[in-house]
Design a protein around this motif. Structure first.
Motif, PDB file in Angstrom:
ATOM      1  N   GLU A  35      30.390  48.335  47.509  1.00 11.97           N
ATOM      2  CA  GLU A  35      31.192  47.935  46.349  1.00 11.97           C
ATOM      3  C   GLU A  35      31.965  46.643  46.617  1.00 11.97           C
ATOM      4  O   GLU A  35      32.367  45.947  45.689  1.00 11.97           O
ATOM      5  CB  GLU A  35      32.163  49.058  45.967  1.00 11.97           C
ATOM      6  N   GLY A  36      32.136  46.316  47.898  1.00 13.68           N
ATOM      7  CA  GLY A  36      32.848  45.096  48.257  1.00 13.68           C
ATOM      8  C   GLY A  36      32.086  43.825  47.927  1.00 13.68           C
ATOM      9  O   GLY A  36      32.626  42.727  48.087  1.00 13.68           O
ATOM     10  N   GLN A  37      30.835  43.950  47.468  1.00 10.21           N
ATOM     11  CA  GLN A  37      30.057  42.779  47.075  1.00 10.21           C
ATOM     12  C   GLN A  37      30.520  42.198  45.732  1.00 10.21           C
ATOM     13  O   GLN A  37      30.098  41.113  45.352  1.00 10.21           O
ATOM     14  CB  GLN A  37      28.573  43.141  46.977  1.00 10.21           C
ATOM     15  N   ALA A  38      31.368  42.931  45.015  1.00  9.96           N
ATOM     16  CA  ALA A  38      31.858  42.444  43.721  1.00  9.96           C
ATOM     17  C   ALA A  38      32.634  41.148  43.899  1.00  9.96           C
ATOM     18  O   ALA A  38      33.352  40.966  44.887  1.00  9.96           O
ATOM     19  CB  ALA A  38      32.747  43.502  43.074  1.00  9.96           C
ATOM     20  N   LYS A  39      32.502  40.256  42.931  1.00 12.64           N
ATOM     21  CA  LYS A  39      33.174  38.955  43.002  1.00 12.64           C
ATOM     22  C   LYS A  39      33.691  38.557  41.625  1.00 12.64           C
ATOM     23  O   LYS A  39      33.003  38.741  40.618  1.00 12.64           O
ATOM     24  CB  LYS A  39      32.225  37.882  43.542  1.00 12.64           C
ATOM     25  N   THR A  40      34.904  38.005  41.620  1.00 14.42           N
ATOM     26  CA  THR A  40      35.513  37.525  40.388  1.00 14.42           C
ATOM     27  C   THR A  40      36.047  36.121  40.606  1.00 14.42           C
ATOM     28  O   THR A  40      36.720  35.860  41.606  1.00 14.42           O
ATOM     29  CB  THR A  40      36.674  38.435  39.941  1.00 14.42           C
ATOM     30  N   SER A  41      35.735  35.225  39.693  1.00 11.38           N
ATOM     31  CA  SER A  41      36.285  33.862  39.708  1.00 11.38           C
ATOM     32  C   SER A  41      37.302  33.746  38.583  1.00 11.38           C
ATOM     33  O   SER A  41      37.014  34.102  37.436  1.00 11.38           O
ATOM     34  CB  SER A  41      35.165  32.833  39.523  1.00 11.38           C
ATOM     35  N   ARG A  42      38.504  33.253  38.909  1.00 12.53           N
ATOM     36  CA  ARG A  42      39.565  33.093  37.918  1.00 12.53           C
ATOM     37  C   ARG A  42      40.123  31.676  37.981  1.00 12.53           C
ATOM     38  O   ARG A  42      40.007  30.984  39.002  1.00 12.53           O
ATOM     39  CB  ARG A  42      40.708  34.082  38.188  1.00 12.53           C
ATOM     40  N   HIS A  67      37.329  45.395  43.538  1.00 11.65           N
ATOM     41  CA  HIS A  67      36.744  46.048  44.709  1.00 11.65           C
ATOM     42  C   HIS A  67      36.231  45.070  45.759  1.00 11.65           C
ATOM     43  O   HIS A  67      35.883  45.491  46.868  1.00 11.65           O
ATOM     44  CB  HIS A  67      35.581  46.948  44.275  1.00 11.65           C
ATOM     45  N   GLY A  68      36.144  43.790  45.438  1.00 10.24           N
ATOM     46  CA  GLY A  68      35.518  42.849  46.361  1.00 10.24           C
ATOM     47  C   GLY A  68      36.343  41.604  46.587  1.00 10.24           C
ATOM     48  O   GLY A  68      37.453  41.650  47.109  1.00 10.24           O
ATOM     49  N   HIS A  69      35.806  40.452  46.144  1.00  7.09           N
ATOM     50  CA  HIS A  69      36.426  39.149  46.346  1.00  7.09           C
ATOM     51  C   HIS A  69      37.004  38.622  45.043  1.00  7.09           C
ATOM     52  O   HIS A  69      36.472  38.881  43.970  1.00  7.09           O
ATOM     53  CB  HIS A  69      35.388  38.110  46.819  1.00  7.09           C
ATOM     54  N   MET A  70      38.076  37.836  45.184  1.00  6.85           N
ATOM     55  CA  MET A  70      38.611  37.108  44.043  1.00  6.85           C
ATOM     56  C   MET A  70      38.838  35.660  44.477  1.00  6.85           C
ATOM     57  O   MET A  70      39.498  35.394  45.479  1.00  6.85           O
ATOM     58  CB  MET A  70      39.927  37.727  43.560  1.00  6.85           C
ATOM     59  N   PHE A  71      38.239  34.736  43.731  1.00 13.55           N
ATOM     60  CA  PHE A  71      38.385  33.305  43.985  1.00 13.55           C
ATOM     61  C   PHE A  71      39.137  32.699  42.799  1.00 13.55           C
ATOM     62  O   PHE A  71      38.721  32.874  41.652  1.00 13.55           O
ATOM     63  CB  PHE A  71      37.019  32.616  44.083  1.00 13.55           C
ATOM     64  N   ALA A  72      40.215  31.990  43.063  1.00 17.16           N
ATOM     65  CA  ALA A  72      40.940  31.317  41.988  1.00 17.16           C
ATOM     66  C   ALA A  72      41.252  29.897  42.423  1.00 17.16           C
ATOM     67  O   ALA A  72      41.680  29.670  43.559  1.00 17.16           O
ATOM     68  CB  ALA A  72      42.239  32.057  41.655  1.00 17.16           C
ATOM     69  N   ASN A  73      41.023  28.937  41.538  1.00 19.73           N
ATOM     70  CA  ASN A  73      41.435  27.562  41.828  1.00 19.73           C
ATOM     71  C   ASN A  73      41.896  26.883  40.553  1.00 19.73           C
ATOM     72  O   ASN A  73      41.658  27.358  39.439  1.00 19.73           O
ATOM     73  CB  ASN A  73      40.328  26.772  42.535  1.00 19.73           C
ATOM     74  N   ASP A  74      42.620  25.783  40.736  1.00 22.21           N
ATOM     75  CA  ASP A  74      43.252  25.129  39.584  1.00 22.21           C
ATOM     76  C   ASP A  74      42.599  23.807  39.213  1.00 22.21           C
ATOM     77  O   ASP A  74      43.103  23.079  38.360  1.00 22.21           O
ATOM     78  CB  ASP A  74      44.746  24.918  39.847  1.00 22.21           C
ATOM     79  N   GLY A  75      41.483  23.450  39.868  1.00 22.08           N
ATOM     80  CA  GLY A  75      40.831  22.184  39.562  1.00 22.08           C
ATOM     81  C   GLY A  75      41.542  20.984  40.127  1.00 22.08           C
ATOM     82  O   GLY A  75      41.180  19.841  39.825  1.00 22.08           O
TER      83      GLY A  75
END
Length: 402
Positions: A75-82, A201-209
């Motif tokens: 389940e840790g393979q889940a990824k979200t980009s914000r 459940h996994g990774h979250m990537f967030a950046n502001d450009g």
């Protein structure tokens, strides 16, 4: 191998332990030397995913796939980009049967590999000072405690600042221009429910450009770990007058640096349960090759240190190590084994290193709000891992029948 060589593996991380494990499965002994005092004497870092086309192939060679899957988190393979306001740009949720790149804590992987070596294989507390030619292709290793060892083959599995690498190349790691602060949030579902929801459940990537980012991921035991990252000189904290041991001072700096980030995202800057540990990421020139040197070779970060984007570092290190061990078992001489290993490693790692370094630069580049940096298609990426794994095994089968 017609005669049994004296093999010294420098570095007791995943690559060094994997190499020793596969060698032992072929009846060949090697000594692993590491500066740590024990397998768990330091914080090993966060989590990592092991890919079907590389890390998992090495685990199969080591006979450890079942042991890995007992610890792995699919389940840790889940990824979200914000974005920096918390708005979801893209999301990936793995299917229940997706095992293309399960997650495992780094410490768990290291302990698992170590547990499957014969007792005494790893010589803990052996910090390498220097290694030099010792005649007829052998090398002499000198350690901080005064110990000296001669080996017919020295395998540099000693990471970014390898002491073995200068035997083969004068290449040195170069700073990538992005600073990372390692952070940890404990008992996250209870103590930090807002962060838990953002991460999933996994990774979250967030950046502001504009060169600022937060990259965090679930670990085992209710822990989230990751990085607060921004473009800066490596000594940014000295220039800014920030004491990295003073959490309040670091938090005040981050709130100024990330002032455009929303209230939803700011707890990831300020609510960590750990100190802020600085990580300045480096990479070797890519693609990197060298002229073969009798009695010495490299694996993993010592050979092809790259940006952490793509998750290739540990995966390549494990595959390098397993392939080298197989080559030692199957070729007639050490030189033939090293030649086979390096040819395969150069062909595989060069392009991935170039791609990973480019991905980091894109992620931290200034982008238009109308054209933000988006992550890769992870579903397609997993299909590629599986396809490459099948092709790798097909080629192995053909080679075995030849």
């Amino acid at each position: 191998m017609t005669t049994t060589p004296r093999i010294a593996i420098v570095g007791g991380g995943p690559a060094g332990l994997m190499c020793a494990r596969v060698l032992q499965r072929h009846g060949i002994e090697a000594a692993v030397y590491d500066a740590d005092t024990a397998v768990d004497s330091r914080d090993p870092g966060g989590t990592l995913d092991l890919h079907a086309d590389s890390g998992q192939i090495a685990l199969e060679d080591a006979g450890l796939m079942d042991a890995f899957m007992a610890l792995a988190r699919t389940e840790g393979q889940a990824k979200t980009s914000r974005d920096h306001h918390g708005t979801v740009r893209a999301a990936f949720v793995p299917t229940d049967d997706d095992t293309a790149a399960p997650e495992i804590d780094r410490g768990q992987l290291r302990a698992m590999l170590h547990a499957h070596l014969r007792p005494g294989t790893v010589r803990w507390g052996h910090k390498l000072l220097r290694v030099a030619p010792d005649g007829d292709g052998a090398h002499l290793l000198e350690f901080a405690d005064g110990g000296r060892v001669s080996a017919d083959l020295v395998v540099g599995a000693d990471g970014a600042w390898s002491k073995v690498r200068p035997l083969l190349t004068d290449a040195v790691p170069e700073y990538l221009g992005v600073c990372f602060l390692d952070v940890r949030y404990d008992d996250v579902d209870t103590r930090h429910p807002g962060i838990a929801e953002l991460v999933g459940h996994g990774h979250m990537f967030a950046n502001d450009g504009d060169g600022r980012a937060v990259i965090v991921q679930r670990n085992s035991d209710g822990v989230v770990r990751g990085y607060i990252a921004f473009r800066a000189e490596a000594d940014w904290h000295t220039r800014a007058g920030v004491d990295l041991t003073d959490r309040a001072a670091v938090r005040a700096f981050l709130l100024r640096e990330f002032s455009g980030w929303s209230a939803l995202m700011r707890p990831m800057l300020t609510d960590n349960d750990s100190d802020y540990l600085p990580r300045a990421f480096h990479a070797l020139p890519a693609p990197l090759t060298w002229r073969r040197v009798p009695g010495a070779t490299l694996v993993g970060d010592a050979a092809h240190l790259m940006a952490p984007f793509g998750g290739h570092g540990t995966n390549l290190a494990l595959l390098d190590a397993a392939e080298l061990a197989r080559a030692i078992a199957e070729e007639a001489t050490v030189d033939a084994a090293v030649a086979r290993h390096e040819a395969a490693m150069f062909a595989r790692s060069g392009e991935l290193a170039v791609q990973s370094n480019a991905a980091l630069r894109r992620f931290f580049a200034t982008t238009s709000p109308d054209a933000p940096h988006l992550p890769p298609d992870h579903a397609a990426e997993h299909e590629e891992y599986r396809a490459r794994a099948a092709e790798y095994r097909r080629r192995q089968g053909e080679a075995g029948r030849a």
